[in-house]
Scaffold this motif. Sequence first.
Motif, PDB file in Angstrom:
ATOM      1  N   LYS A 111       0.838  -1.202   0.000  1.00 33.83           N
ATOM      2  CA  LYS A 111       0.000   0.000   0.000  1.00 33.83           C
ATOM      3  C   LYS A 111       0.873   1.253   0.000  1.00 33.83           C
ATOM      4  N   ALA A 112       1.928   1.235   0.802  1.00 33.80           N
ATOM      5  CA  ALA A 112       2.843   2.378   0.841  1.00 33.80           C
ATOM      6  C   ALA A 112       3.514   2.568  -0.520  1.00 33.80           C
ATOM      7  N   ILE A 113       3.938   1.476  -1.142  1.00 32.76           N
ATOM      8  CA  ILE A 113       4.568   1.556  -2.474  1.00 32.76           C
ATOM      9  C   ILE A 113       3.571   2.098  -3.492  1.00 32.76           C
ATOM     10  N   LEU A 141       0.937   4.040  -2.956  1.00 28.88           N
ATOM     11  CA  LEU A 141       0.737   5.475  -2.725  1.00 28.88           C
ATOM     12  C   LEU A 141       1.906   6.289  -3.265  1.00 28.88           C
ATOM     13  N   TYR A 142       3.097   5.760  -3.131  1.00 25.21           N
ATOM     14  CA  TYR A 142       4.298   6.472  -3.600  1.00 25.21           C
ATOM     15  C   TYR A 142       4.356   6.519  -5.124  1.00 25.21           C
ATOM     16  N   GLU A 143       4.109   5.375  -5.765  1.00 33.19           N
ATOM     17  CA  GLU A 143       4.271   5.309  -7.223  1.00 33.19           C
ATOM     18  C   GLU A 143       3.046   5.791  -7.998  1.00 33.19           C
ATOM     19  N   ASN A 144       1.848   5.433  -7.571  1.00 27.77           N
ATOM     20  CA  ASN A 144       0.645   5.712  -8.362  1.00 27.77           C
ATOM     21  C   ASN A 144      -0.112   6.954  -7.919  1.00 27.77           C
ATOM     22  N   GLU A 145      -0.023   7.297  -6.660  1.00 30.18           N
ATOM     23  CA  GLU A 145      -0.764   8.458  -6.150  1.00 30.18           C
ATOM     24  C   GLU A 145       0.145   9.682  -6.029  1.00 30.18           C
ATOM     25  N   ASP A 146       1.414   9.521  -6.356  1.00 25.88           N
ATOM     26  CA  ASP A 146       2.394  10.608  -6.301  1.00 25.88           C
ATOM     27  C   ASP A 146       2.443  11.301  -4.933  1.00 25.88           C
ATOM     28  N   MET A 147       2.293  10.501  -3.881  1.00 22.94           N
ATOM     29  CA  MET A 147       2.401  11.049  -2.530  1.00 22.94           C
ATOM     30  C   MET A 147       3.864  11.026  -2.106  1.00 22.94           C
ATOM     31  N   GLY A 148       4.215  11.981  -1.279  1.00 27.53           N
ATOM     32  CA  GLY A 148       5.562  12.023  -0.736  1.00 27.53           C
ATOM     33  C   GLY A 148       5.709  11.020   0.406  1.00 27.53           C
ATOM     34  N   ILE A 149       6.957  10.713   0.739  1.00 30.55           N
ATOM     35  CA  ILE A 149       7.223   9.727   1.780  1.00 30.55           C
ATOM     36  C   ILE A 149       6.709  10.207   3.134  1.00 30.55           C
ATOM     37  N   ARG A 150       6.857  11.480   3.427  1.00 28.64           N
ATOM     38  CA  ARG A 150       6.357  12.007   4.712  1.00 28.64           C
ATOM     39  C   ARG A 150       4.832  11.896   4.794  1.00 28.64           C
ATOM     40  N   SER A 151       4.152  12.182   3.692  1.00 32.29           N
ATOM     41  CA  SER A 151       2.687  12.082   3.676  1.00 32.29           C
ATOM     42  C   SER A 151       2.242  10.643   3.874  1.00 32.29           C
ATOM     43  N   ILE A 152       2.938   9.717   3.229  1.00 30.27           N
ATOM     44  CA  ILE A 152       2.605   8.297   3.362  1.00 30.27           C
ATOM     45  C   ILE A 152       2.820   7.845   4.794  1.00 30.27           C
ATOM     46  N   SER A 153       3.944   8.237   5.380  1.00 24.11           N
ATOM     47  CA  SER A 153       4.233   7.804   6.746  1.00 24.11           C
ATOM     48  C   SER A 153       3.209   8.364   7.735  1.00 24.11           C
ATOM     49  N   LYS A 154       2.747   9.590   7.512  1.00 26.53           N
ATOM     50  CA  LYS A 154       1.720  10.160   8.392  1.00 26.53           C
ATOM     51  C   LYS A 154       0.381   9.456   8.199  1.00 26.53           C
ATOM     52  N   GLU A 155       0.018   9.201   6.950  1.00 33.93           N
ATOM     53  CA  GLU A 155      -1.276   8.565   6.669  1.00 33.93           C
ATOM     54  C   GLU A 155      -1.349   7.150   7.226  1.00 33.93           C
ATOM     55  N   LEU A 156      -0.250   6.396   7.106  1.00 32.49           N
ATOM     56  CA  LEU A 156      -0.246   5.009   7.563  1.00 32.49           C
ATOM     57  C   LEU A 156       0.203   4.863   9.015  1.00 32.49           C
ATOM     58  N   GLY A 157       0.721   5.942   9.596  1.00 27.63           N
ATOM     59  CA  GLY A 157       1.190   5.872  10.981  1.00 27.63           C
ATOM     60  C   GLY A 157       2.470   5.068  11.126  1.00 27.63           C
ATOM     61  N   ILE A 158       3.327   5.165  10.113  1.00 30.37           N
ATOM     62  CA  ILE A 158       4.585   4.413  10.072  1.00 30.37           C
ATOM     63  C   ILE A 158       5.721   5.419   9.958  1.00 30.37           C
ATOM     64  N   PHE A 175       9.009   7.508   8.954  1.00 35.53           N
ATOM     65  CA  PHE A 175       9.528   7.973   7.670  1.00 35.53           C
ATOM     66  C   PHE A 175      10.624   7.052   7.136  1.00 35.53           C
ATOM     67  N   THR A 176      11.600   6.715   7.984  1.00 31.43           N
ATOM     68  CA  THR A 176      12.718   5.889   7.520  1.00 31.43           C
ATOM     69  C   THR A 176      12.275   4.471   7.172  1.00 31.43           C
ATOM     70  N   THR A 177      11.231   3.987   7.830  1.00 30.87           N
ATOM     71  CA  THR A 177      10.713   2.660   7.510  1.00 30.87           C
ATOM     72  C   THR A 177      10.138   2.649   6.101  1.00 30.87           C
ATOM     73  N   VAL A 178       9.313   3.648   5.779  1.00 33.38           N
ATOM     74  CA  VAL A 178       8.730   3.748   4.437  1.00 33.38           C
ATOM     75  C   VAL A 178       9.840   3.949   3.408  1.00 33.38           C
ATOM     76  N   LEU A 179      10.810   4.760   3.729  1.00 35.27           N
ATOM     77  CA  LEU A 179      11.940   4.989   2.831  1.00 35.27           C
ATOM     78  C   LEU A 179      12.686   3.681   2.546  1.00 35.27           C
ATOM     79  N   ARG A 180      12.884   2.868   3.577  1.00 37.00           N
ATOM     80  CA  ARG A 180      13.558   1.581   3.426  1.00 37.00           C
ATOM     81  C   ARG A 180      12.753   0.636   2.524  1.00 37.00           C
ATOM     82  N   TRP A 181      11.425   0.606   2.714  1.00 41.42           N
ATOM     83  CA  TRP A 181      10.575  -0.256   1.896  1.00 41.42           C
ATOM     84  C   TRP A 181      10.670   0.133   0.422  1.00 41.42           C
ATOM     85  N   ILE A 182      10.644   1.429   0.152  1.00 48.59           N
ATOM     86  CA  ILE A 182      10.719   1.905  -1.239  1.00 48.59           C
ATOM     87  C   ILE A 182      12.064   1.533  -1.848  1.00 48.59           C
TER      88      ILE A 182
END
Length: 108
Positions: free
Chosen positions: A15-17, A19-36, A38-45
Motif C-alpha cells: 500500500k505504501a509503495i 501510494l508512492y508510485e501511483n498516487e504521487d504522494m511524498g514519503i512524509r505524507s505516506i508515513s503520516k497517513e499510515l502511521g509508520i 519515515f525511515t521505515t517507508v523509505l527503506r521499503w521503497i
Amino acid sequence: MGKIRTTYTKEIKLKAIHLYENEDMGIRSISKELGIGFTTVLRWIAHYKREGIQGLEEKRGTSRNPFKGRANKGYESDTEKMKYVSLFLNFDFLGTQLYFFVNTTNST
C-alpha cells in the motif's frame, strides 16, 4: 538495548509503495497517513526498487553468511527432517537418563 522494530505485513508495504508510485504522494505524507515512521517507508521503497516484491519479504532472522545468524531449518526432505527429530528425541532421552543417573548417584 535498542528498540524492537514492528513487523508490518506485505499488504501494508505494498500500500505504501502504491501510494508512492501511483498516487504521487511524498514519503512524509505516506508515513503520516499510515502511521509508520519515515525511515521505515523509505527503506521499503528502496528495497522495492532494488529487489521488486521480494524486497518486501521479512528478512530478520536470516543471514547471508553461513557462519552467522540462526541455523537454517530448511530441510531438503521429510526423511532429513525425521533424522533431525529422531536425533533430538534420542538426545533428550539420553539427557533425561543422564540427569536421573547423576542425581541418583550423588544423593546416596
